[in-house]
Structure formats: C-alpha cells, structure tokens
Design a protein around this motif. Structure first.
Motif, PDB file in Angstrom:
ATOM      1  N   GLU A   1       0.800  -1.218  -0.134  1.00 22.12           N
ATOM      2  CA  GLU A   1      -0.039   0.064  -0.049  1.00 22.12           C
ATOM      3  C   GLU A   1       0.772   1.186   0.076  1.00 22.12           C
ATOM      4  OE1 GLU A   1      -2.704  -0.155   3.232  1.00 22.12           O
ATOM      5  OE2 GLU A   1      -3.341  -2.167   3.015  1.00 22.12           O
ATOM      6  N   LYS A   2       0.128   2.310  -0.415  1.00 19.74           N
ATOM      7  CA  LYS A   2       0.779   3.658  -0.301  1.00 19.74           C
ATOM      8  C   LYS A   2       1.742   3.976   1.097  1.00 19.74           C
ATOM      9  CE  LYS A   2       0.689   8.619  -1.350  1.00 19.74           C
ATOM     10  NZ  LYS A   2      -0.605   9.573  -1.593  1.00 19.74           N
ATOM     11  N   LYS A   3       1.101   3.510   2.033  1.00 18.62           N
ATOM     12  CA  LYS A   3       1.437   3.930   3.437  1.00 18.62           C
ATOM     13  C   LYS A   3       2.846   3.008   3.746  1.00 18.62           C
ATOM     14  CE  LYS A   3      -1.460   0.651   6.006  1.00 18.62           C
ATOM     15  NZ  LYS A   3      -2.342   0.432   7.036  1.00 18.62           N
ATOM     16  N   ASP A   4       2.774   1.820   3.120  1.00 16.69           N
ATOM     17  CA  ASP A   4       3.990   0.915   3.216  1.00 16.69           C
ATOM     18  C   ASP A   4       5.280   1.600   2.568  1.00 16.69           C
ATOM     19  OD1 ASP A   4       2.315  -0.988   4.671  1.00 16.69           O
ATOM     20  OD2 ASP A   4       1.882  -2.022   2.419  1.00 16.69           O
ATOM     21  N   VAL A   5       4.721   2.130   1.403  1.00 16.02           N
ATOM     22  CA  VAL A   5       6.062   2.784   0.521  1.00 16.02           C
ATOM     23  C   VAL A   5       6.431   4.222   1.222  1.00 16.02           C
ATOM     24  CG1 VAL A   5       6.714   3.800  -1.541  1.00 16.02           C
ATOM     25  CG2 VAL A   5       5.139   2.030  -1.602  1.00 16.02           C
ATOM     26  N   GLU A   6       5.573   4.837   1.763  1.00 16.17           N
ATOM     27  CA  GLU A   6       6.002   5.967   2.682  1.00 16.17           C
ATOM     28  C   GLU A   6       6.766   5.501   3.830  1.00 16.17           C
ATOM     29  OE1 GLU A   6       2.427   7.743   3.475  1.00 16.17           O
ATOM     30  OE2 GLU A   6       2.064   8.730   1.691  1.00 16.17           O
ATOM     31  N   LEU A   7       6.302   4.437   4.456  1.00 14.76           N
ATOM     32  CA  LEU A   7       7.050   3.989   5.785  1.00 14.76           C
ATOM     33  C   LEU A   7       8.394   3.532   5.273  1.00 14.76           C
ATOM     34  CD1 LEU A   7       7.320   3.465   8.676  1.00 14.76           C
ATOM     35  CD2 LEU A   7       5.855   1.341   8.178  1.00 14.76           C
ATOM     36  N   ALA A   8       8.551   2.791   4.091  1.00 12.74           N
ATOM     37  CA  ALA A   8       9.832   2.501   3.739  1.00 12.74           C
ATOM     38  C   ALA A   8      10.961   3.468   3.581  1.00 12.74           C
ATOM     39  CB  ALA A   8       9.704   1.583   2.529  1.00 12.74           C
ATOM     40  N   ARG A   9      10.172   4.447   2.905  1.00  8.29           N
ATOM     41  CA  ARG A   9      11.047   5.689   2.414  1.00  8.29           C
ATOM     42  C   ARG A   9      11.456   6.444   3.673  1.00  8.29           C
ATOM     43  NH1 ARG A   9       7.482   7.218  -2.955  1.00  8.29           N
ATOM     44  NH2 ARG A   9       9.140   5.874  -4.233  1.00  8.29           N
TER      45      ARG A   9
END
Length: 256
Positions: free
Chosen positions: A113-121
């Motif tokens: 999900e978008k929130k996963d990508v944001e957390l990874a970044r």
C-alpha cells in the motif's frame, strides 16, 4: 523481553552453550562480546527460535519455548546478519528489499500500500539510503547494504532488533557512519530493544548500556557496560594483558 535460565546446547556430542542465564529488560540495549567460537551465534539462534536448547528454559517477548508458536515470535524480531544478506536477491531494487521486511520474505510478492512505501522511504531516509531506492542491491557497497538491511528490519516494527556484527567488512568511515545511524535508532522514543553482537569494544556505543561477555560457551560476566569494559575484567576475559583507552564514551583496546 528475554529470559534464559540454565540454557545448555549440545551438537554432535559437543557442548556449545553451558548453563547460560541471561535476562534483558524493556528499555535496555545490550552488546554481546566474545571471540570466534564463543557461542554468540548459537545464543542468537536461540533468541530467534531457530534453535531450541538441549536443556533449560527460554522466554522471549512472552513466548515460552515449548508452549508457543515460534514463527509468530520471529515476526517481532528484526535481524541484520551476513547470512541474511547472502539470501537476498542481488537484482532486487533497494526499495523492494526494504518493503519485503514488512512480510519477512526473500523477495516481494505481496501487494503493498501507499503507506508501506511511505514508511519504507521514512526508514531509508533515517538510514541515509533513500537516494539508492532504485539501485539493485548487488551493486551497493557493504556499508550501503547494511543500512538497507536495517531499514528492512525496521519495517516490521520489531520489538527486538538484533545486529549481528553489522560492521564486519566495513572500512573506518563506513563503520563510523553506520554506528552513527544505529545510535540515532536507539534515541527514538519507539526504539526497539537493540542487541549488538561484536568482536570489538569500540563498536559498543554509549546507548548499549549493558554488556554480556561470553567465553567458551559460558557467561563470563554480564551487567552495566561501564563496569565490565575495564582493564582488569577484559584482561581476565581475553587471558592477555589489555590496555583500555576511552574516547567519545567508547572503549578502545590494545594488547600490552
């Protein structure tokens, strides 16, 4: 967080650990110091649930060994090790490797999900590797790989983060940069309990307020780092006269 009581391990009729007693409480960060063959790796494998003791009792994060579903425990522990690095696929991008940490998988197969990508970044920025997002893992330097692996481990929001010789193979500058980022993680309010395994006292940052000295499969000493990392204790531990020099609240050793 971790309780080992009278833990012993035998493999091929050889005793690898003998009557180990060790307790890690919430809010403590520990370093584990020992020479090659001292039993450090076996101790880590027990904490992770990859090895069960031949005798003794183990409880990690309220999971009692022999009474709990151990794969569930592993979801709460982040591990950064050279063995894990060898398992990862070199052609995967840095971003996909970091994202895979959420699922504990080698390779990314789940929909993110978008929130996963944001957390990874977010974690990649914390570890100063966000600029490597699209790079293939195999082309990174050793220091860059370690920062990526720590970012990956943080994705699962672990309660315990084990750093198994994270500075192995790094030059002076890369080592100091990595230690700086480890220190930043320890300062966070939501920091997991950190366990650093090392051969070298100079890698024991001030945040590692407790140390376990392990020798020939036995606990030689344990307690506050500032009380253990002394000339007298370390000379007895190594069986050689040791001189201790302290700089930047870290201990540096030399043979006398």
């Amino acid at each position: 967080m971790i309780t080992l009581e009278n833990v012993s391990v035998y493999r091929n009729k050889k005793q690898i650990l003998k009557d180990v007693n060790w307790q890690v409480k919430n809010g403590e960060h520990w370093s584990i110091l020992g020479l090659n063959g001292s039993g450090k790796t076996t101790l880590l494998n027990i904490v992770n649930g990859y090895i069960f003791p031949t005798k003794g009792d183990v409880e990690v994060l309220d999971h009692v060994f022999g009474k709990s579903y151990i794969p569930k425990l592993r979801e709460e522990i982040g591990l950064v090790s050279s063995s894990l690095q060898k398992q990862l696929r070199g052609f995967d991008s840095v971003l996909s490797i970091v994202l895979s940490g959420k699922f504990g998988s080698i390779g990314l197969y789940e929909e993110v999900e978008k929130k996963d990508v944001e957390l990874a970044r977010h974690y990649m920025e914390l570890l100063n590797c966000s600029h490597l997002e699209d790079e293939q893992f195999e082309y990174l330097s050793q220091g860059e790989r370690q920062r990526v692996l720590i970012s990956r481990a943080l994705m699962a929001n672990p309660k315990i983060l084990i750093l198994d010789e994270p500075c192995n193979g790094l030059d002076l500058i890369s080592r100091e940069e990595l230690l700086h980022f480890i220190g930043k993680i320890a300062e966070r309010e939501d920091a997991p309990t950190l366990i650093l395994v090392t051969h070298y006292t100079e890698e024991i940052l001030p945040c590692f307020n407790h140390t376990l000295l392990i020798k020939e499969g036995q606990v030689f000493a344990k307690g506050l780092s500032q009380e253990l990392l002394t000339e007298s204790t370390l000379s007895e531990f190594y069986g050689r006269p040791i001189s201790v020099h302290e700089e930047q609240n870290r201990v540096w050793l030399a043979l006398k």
